[in-house]
Design an enzyme around this catalytic site. Structure first.
Site, PDB file in Angstrom:
ATOM      1  N   ASP A 313      62.603  74.602  58.155  1.00  0.00           N
ATOM      2  CA  ASP A 313      61.248  74.087  58.241  1.00  0.00           C
ATOM      3  C   ASP A 313      60.735  73.744  56.838  1.00  0.00           C
ATOM      4  OD1 ASP A 313      58.731  73.800  59.886  1.00  0.00           O
ATOM      5  OD2 ASP A 313      58.041  75.337  58.486  1.00  0.00           O
ATOM      6  N   GLU A 349      64.249  69.674  57.685  1.00  0.00           N
ATOM      7  CA  GLU A 349      63.041  68.909  57.949  1.00  0.00           C
ATOM      8  C   GLU A 349      62.614  68.394  56.576  1.00  0.00           C
ATOM      9  OE1 GLU A 349      58.805  69.450  60.250  1.00  0.00           O
ATOM     10  OE2 GLU A 349      59.385  71.002  58.818  1.00  0.00           O
TER      11      GLU A 349
END
Length: 609
Positions: A313, A349
């Site tokens: 993330d 990401e």
């Protein structure tokens, strides 16, 4: 000799070691006969250690630390705060936010869980099953099975439920190569949620990096290992979504739970205090030795649990230092040098909200990356904003984004964050009022459309048009070059009632409605999944050349420059042809002798030559 933070368990007892270089004193806290008993630790450089005989598996422990309390200087030492070991792998209960957790001098022993003593995993992990080019199935562990009729009620919403035969049968029918589990490490609610009567449903607010959340994984590491083994036996790998960019200790007024009370230098600071490149109140300093050691050990731990890889993330944070992002960051080099970690699938990401935070295509060569350019252009094509040329670039692997001979793209059209696939063709505006923020949260531009009616509709024509659009979008995804990702429930038309930021909806807004799924869309997705699995041409990552692809107009002629603005074309690979009709009328493809319905993608086998 350098020391390793964590706990070593031996037949004689346990050695505890915690990194707290700026503490004046640290105590190990044990739960003994229902009471907290404190044992002073000995400082050895930046670490504090203690050996205790007779401690066995499952012993409950924590820490307390003393030192300066000066938040304006980035120091939060408070002996009234019971602290979780950053290296712990299991805790005895979930975190619960309380304002006292952030108040200096307020005792938090009754508010905090205990860490559970477990021997570290050892041995060589199995080789990953998942290979780039396959289908990743992103799922929220709790929401995935809370309403599943076949899963026993006691198991619903847990990691163990993913091993149920009905769940595995669904994944197999869809052709899933790996499930990507949204965070299963223990998290705490953001402090604005409890007053709203809401809880964090996604888990992107961890306290430490590797402790499993007992709500999702009540059986701890053993439960995770058993489920991974069951999925592997069915040919399905497991990817964990991990958060190394921030923790739930939040901003200056946030709770003191672990790192902040032991080693506050874990967080990056600047002239105005805590750096907030994450939007979550703090930013983990991945350029720091102790932080990198914690991250590396976390990855090795989960690899030993049998997982295939990791999705990171806000991954630019992992490559950031005071000068910005670098693909040659020390952490990336250390990951590449570790045989265990480098053998795993690594997915970025590739954006955060800090300066220079958008890094799509800039991660190290072995990394895959979430490709929002593909997401947006696929949506734009079917909304009617762009022509064949833009879509063809995404179908071919986004060579404009990724260097080299092969694509590193993870293609997706919808993910946990944003509209579901169905809501994308049913809403032009977000509907996030249930989040308690007056609909201010979430993206405003979703490249979506509603087929004439905003939201739910009883008109069968509207429903049919939306179903056709979803099938076309699925066909585009499954025909694209690169790894592909589908979010759970999008294969059967799940809806979140137009909520495009449902992180705080641990309820039927996010729980999959298995009884109400659209079986026509599901059958279409299953056929696409099996087609992709059966055709190496669809899973190959190599960028296309004139020898491996031809592009045709519906009349059979090869595409000319002026044709790329049109909305119907064919992509022809050695063993399969993908026919795309983005117009509102049926189109006959002469070369394949195939009538393609309006707004459709069709795959025809064996059409090259």
């Amino acid at each position: 000799m350098s020391m390793k933070a964590g706990v070593d368990v031996t037949p004689q007892g346990a050695r505890f070691c915690v990194h707290a270089p700026r503490a004046r004193a640290v105590s190990l806290c044990l739960l003994e006969a229902g009471q907290e008993v404190r044992h002073p630790m000995t400082q050895q450089g930046a670490h504090w250690t203690i050996d205790l005989p007779g401690l066995g598996d499952g012993a409950r422990y924590a820490y307390r630390a003393e030192g300066a309390h000066a938040p304006e200087q980035g120091l939060w030492f408070d002996p009234a705060k019971r602290l979780i070991d950053p290296a712990v792998t299991e805790i005895d209960r979930a975190y619960r936010y309380d304002p006292a957790l952030g108040e200096y001098g307020a005792e938090t022993g009754d508010l905090m869980p205990w860490g559970l003593l477990r021997a570290p995993l050892s041995g060589q992990p199995p080789a990953p099953l998942f290979q780039p080019g396959g289908l990743i199935y992103e799922l929220n562990v709790r929401g995935f099975t809370m309403r599943h009729p076949d899963v026993p009620e006691a198991e619903r919403g847990t990691v163990a439920a993913l091993a149920h035969p009905s769940v595995i049968a669904h994944l197999t029918a869809l052709g899933v190569d790996a499930v990507e589990l949204m965070p299963i490490t223990a998290w705490i609610d953001e402090r604005h949620l409890p007053p709203l009567g809401l809880t964090n449903a996604w888990g992107y607010n961890p306290v430490t990096f590797r402790a499993l959340d007992p709500r999702l994984c009540p059986g701890g590491v053993a439960e995770l290992q058993a489920t991974v083994a069951a999925l592997r036996a069915a040919g399905i790998g497991v990817i964990l979504d991990l958060v190394f960019n921030h923790t739930g200790e939040s901003d200056t007024g946030g709770p003191t739970l672990s790192y902040r009370g032991l080693d506050p230098d874990v967080y990056r600071t600047g002239p105005h205090g805590l750096v907030n490149d994450t939007g979550c109140g703090n930013t983990v300093d991945c350029a720091r030795d102790a932080v990198r050691a914690d991250i590396l050990e976390t990855l090795r731990h989960f690899a030993r649990c049998g997982v295939d890889g990791f999705r990171f993330d806000l991954a630019p944070i992992m490559g950031r230092n005071a000068d910005g992002f670098s693909a040659q960051a020390v952490l990336f080099q250390e990951m590449a040098a570790c045989p265990v970690i480098s053998s795993r699938v690594l997915i970025a990401e590739p954006w955060d909200i800090g300066p220079g935070g958008y890094q799509l295509g800039k991660f190290p060569d072995r990394w895959l990356e979430w490709n929002d350019a593909a997401r947006d252009d696929m949506r734009r094509f079917w909304r009617g904003d762009v022509g064949a040329g833009v879509l063809a670039t995404r179908l071919a692997g986004s060579s404009d984004v990724f260097d080299g001979a092969a694509t590193r793209s993870v293609n997706f059209i919808a993910a946990h964050d944003g509209f579901t696939l169905w809501d994308m063709v049913a809403h032009t505006h977000k509907h996030n009022h249930a989040n308690g923020e007056d609909n201010r949260d979430g993206h405003n531009e979703n490249i979506s459309w509603n087929n004439g009616v905003e939201g739910a509709s009883d008109d069968p024509r509207v429903t049919a048009a939306r179903r056709q659009d979803v099938k076309a979008l699925l066909g585009t995804l499954f025909a694209s070059r690169g790894t592909i990702m589908l979010t759970a429930g999008d294969e059967f038309g799940r809806s979140q009632q137009g909520n495009n930021n449902a992180y705080a909806q641990d309820n039927e807004i996010t729980w999959l409605d298995w009884a109400g799924r659209d079986l026509e869309i599901e059958a279409h997705a299953q056929a696409l999944g099996q087609m992709r699995r059966a055709h190496p041409d669809l899973r190959d990552l190599a960028f296309l050349t004139d020898e491996t692809v031809t592009w045709h107009r519906p009349d059979g002629g090869q595409m000319r420059p002026e044709d790329w603005a049109r909305r119907a074309f064919a992509k022809v690979l050695p063993t399969i042809a993908i026919l795309v009709n983005g117009t509102d009328a049926p189109v006959h493809f002469t070369r394949e002798d195939q009538m393609v319905p309006a707004r459709s993608v069709i795959m025809i086998e064996g059409q090259a030559g």
